[in-house]
Design a protein around this motif. Structure first.
Motif, short mmCIF file in Angstrom:
data_model
loop_
_atom_site.label_atom_id
_atom_site.label_comp_id
_atom_site.label_asym_id
_atom_site.label_seq_id
_atom_site.Cartn_x
_atom_site.Cartn_y
_atom_site.Cartn_z
N ALA A 267 0.83 -1.21 0.00
CA ALA A 267 0.00 0.00 0.00
C ALA A 267 0.87 1.26 0.00
N ASN A 268 1.98 1.22 0.77
CA ASN A 268 2.80 2.44 0.82
C ASN A 268 3.59 2.68 -0.46
N GLU A 269 3.65 1.65 -1.32
CA GLU A 269 4.24 1.85 -2.66
C GLU A 269 3.17 2.39 -3.61
N ILE A 270 1.98 1.82 -3.51
CA ILE A 270 0.89 2.20 -4.43
C ILE A 270 0.63 3.71 -4.36
N VAL A 271 0.68 4.27 -3.16
CA VAL A 271 0.37 5.70 -3.04
C VAL A 271 1.47 6.59 -3.62
N GLN A 272 2.55 5.98 -4.09
CA GLN A 272 3.61 6.78 -4.74
C GLN A 272 3.50 6.75 -6.25
N TYR A 273 2.52 6.00 -6.78
CA TYR A 273 2.37 5.88 -8.22
C TYR A 273 1.29 6.80 -8.76
N ARG A 274 1.56 7.41 -9.87
CA ARG A 274 0.50 8.07 -10.63
C ARG A 274 -0.28 6.98 -11.36
N LYS A 275 -1.47 7.36 -11.83
CA LYS A 275 -2.38 6.35 -12.40
C LYS A 275 -1.74 5.56 -13.55
N CYS A 276 -1.20 6.27 -14.55
CA CYS A 276 -0.67 5.56 -15.72
C CYS A 276 0.59 4.77 -15.37
N GLU A 277 1.35 5.27 -14.38
CA GLU A 277 2.53 4.51 -13.95
C GLU A 277 2.11 3.20 -13.29
N LEU A 278 1.03 3.27 -12.52
CA LEU A 278 0.52 2.06 -11.87
C LEU A 278 0.02 1.07 -12.93
N CYS A 279 -0.62 1.64 -13.93
CA CYS A 279 -1.13 0.82 -15.04
C CYS A 279 0.03 0.13 -15.76
N GLU A 280 1.10 0.89 -15.98
CA GLU A 280 2.26 0.32 -16.66
C GLU A 280 2.88 -0.79 -15.81
N LYS A 281 2.96 -0.54 -14.51
CA LYS A 281 3.54 -1.53 -13.59
C LYS A 281 2.75 -2.85 -13.67
N CYS A 282 1.42 -2.74 -13.73
CA CYS A 282 0.57 -3.95 -13.73
C CYS A 282 0.57 -4.64 -15.09
N PHE A 283 0.48 -3.83 -16.17
CA PHE A 283 0.15 -4.44 -17.47
C PHE A 283 1.27 -4.40 -18.51
N ASN A 284 2.38 -3.74 -18.20
CA ASN A 284 3.47 -3.78 -19.16
C ASN A 284 4.60 -4.66 -18.65
N SER A 285 4.22 -5.71 -17.97
CA SER A 285 5.17 -6.71 -17.49
C SER A 285 4.56 -8.06 -17.87
N THR A 286 5.31 -8.84 -18.62
CA THR A 286 4.77 -10.13 -19.07
C THR A 286 4.38 -10.98 -17.87
N GLU A 287 5.22 -10.94 -16.85
CA GLU A 287 4.97 -11.77 -15.66
C GLU A 287 3.66 -11.34 -14.98
N ASN A 288 3.51 -10.05 -14.75
CA ASN A 288 2.28 -9.58 -14.10
C ASN A 288 1.05 -9.83 -14.97
N LEU A 289 1.21 -9.60 -16.26
CA LEU A 289 0.06 -9.79 -17.15
C LEU A 289 -0.39 -11.26 -17.15
N ASN A 290 0.57 -12.17 -17.14
CA ASN A 290 0.21 -13.60 -17.09
C ASN A 290 -0.61 -13.91 -15.83
N ILE A 291 -0.17 -13.36 -14.71
CA ILE A 291 -0.89 -13.60 -13.44
C ILE A 291 -2.31 -13.03 -13.55
N LEU A 292 -2.39 -11.81 -14.07
CA LEU A 292 -3.71 -11.15 -14.12
C LEU A 292 -4.63 -11.83 -15.12
N GLU A 293 -4.08 -12.27 -16.24
CA GLU A 293 -4.94 -12.95 -17.23
C GLU A 293 -5.49 -14.25 -16.65
N LYS A 294 -4.65 -14.96 -15.91
CA LYS A 294 -5.12 -16.22 -15.30
C LYS A 294 -6.20 -15.95 -14.25
#
Ligand code: SF4
Ligand code: SF4
Length: 305
Positions: A267-294
């Protein structure tokens, strides 16, 4: 019920200036332009697919002024709400501004969006934006100013300028993608808000359609937003891909904060991200995207209070 279908239309990525923060006219993207005939055919197709709003954006649309009036007129005939996003280069004097605004109004334009920032105003006099806004008021054309800022004190005088001139403006955060990727963003702590995003789709001059007009082709590791190319699929199919994608649905409804938390970000990391940066963190990583798609159809859908 029909979903609301609106799109940012990239007739061309060419621009007459070079803003240091630009996402749309990034140097890594070759500057393209579709033909007028092709753009008109696409708008006809969009009208048949219940598209109700088109925003002409990407580079500077009004460097192709005659084409733009034809496209806006077609939108008007098809009862599609039209917006042009411009840097106001054409509004050097109130006479110049009047000539452009009256022609756009006659073509049936619904709204003009005037971009304003310390990066734009390195190239365009700020008075141009005042001339453009005043002309809109004079001709009864709806307008607003998009005041792009990094919320630093440097922008105070620009904001005061807009207030002093009694202009309608809305601050918008710099998106640290495209040319702005090289910036060193000032550190901010946000509230722990949901970070939902409307996700307006974008059509590029090369006819690639993306689910997001800002991130669009910027998430290069995963190509997360790419929906397909109009040479291969129809408009309706590409819109359906956006509308039926569960992860896009979750960005709109659940928000990026909960998605990031599900992925394990503190949580204390999340509040340091702007919206699009958070989006990039979640969805512009193959590893994270695989987890989220599953998880998209199971755990993630139930990840709510
Ligand atoms: S006016 Fe818009 S498209 Fe042109 S360089 Fe500036 S931000 Fe990019
Ligand atoms: S949050 Fe994501 S989907 Fe929304 S504008 Fe930013 S990059 Fe696009």
């Amino acid at each position: 019920m029909n979903p609301i279908r609106q799109i940012a239309f990239g007739y061309s990525t060419k621009c007459n200036i070079r803003c240091g923060h630009c996402v749309a006219s990034d140097d890594s993207i070759p500057h393209g332009k579709m033909t007028l005939e092709r753009a008109m055919a696409i708008i006809e197709q969009m009208a048949r697919c219940n598209v109700t709003g088109i925003s002409f954006t990407a580079g500077e649309p009004l460097i192709f002024f005659e084409d733009m009036t034809r496209l806006v007129k077609l939108c008007h005939e098809k009862e599609i709400y039209s917006r042009v996003v411009t840097n106001s280069f054409w509004a050097k004097t109130s006479e110049h501004a009047d000539a452009t605004v009256s022609a756009l109004t006659r073509s049936g334009l619904s709204q003009l969006r005037l971009s304003f920032s310390r990066w734009h105003q390195e190239h365009i006099r700020r008075e141009n934006v005042v001339n453009a806004a005043n002309s809109c008021q004079k001709h009864g054309l709806d307008y607003f100013i998009s005041f792009v800022t990094d919320f630093s004190r440097q922008d105070d005088s620009l904001e005061q300028f807009l207030r002093d001139n009694q202009l309608k403006f809305f601050p918008e955060p710099v998106i640290y993608l495209g040319r702005a990727k090289g910036f060193d963003p000032p550190r901010i702590l946000t509230d722990y808000h949901s970070n939902t995003c409307n996700m307006n789709p974008y059509l590029s001059p090369e006819l690639d359609m993306f689910a997001c007009c800002d991130g669009g082709d910027q998430f290069k590791e995963t190509g997360f937003f790419h929906l397909g190319n109009l040479m291969d699929y129809g408009i309706d199919e590409l819109f359906k891909r956006k509308e039926n994608n569960i992860l896009f649905h979750l960005i709109r409804t659940m928000g990026l904060t909960n998605i990031a938390s599900y992925l394990g970000l503190k949580a204390n990391e999340i509040v340091q991200y702007r919206k699009c940066e958070l989006c990039e963190k979640c969805f512009n990583s193959t590893e994270n995207l695989n987890i989220l798609e599953k998880a998209a159809t199971s755990d993630l859908l139930n990840w709510k209070r």
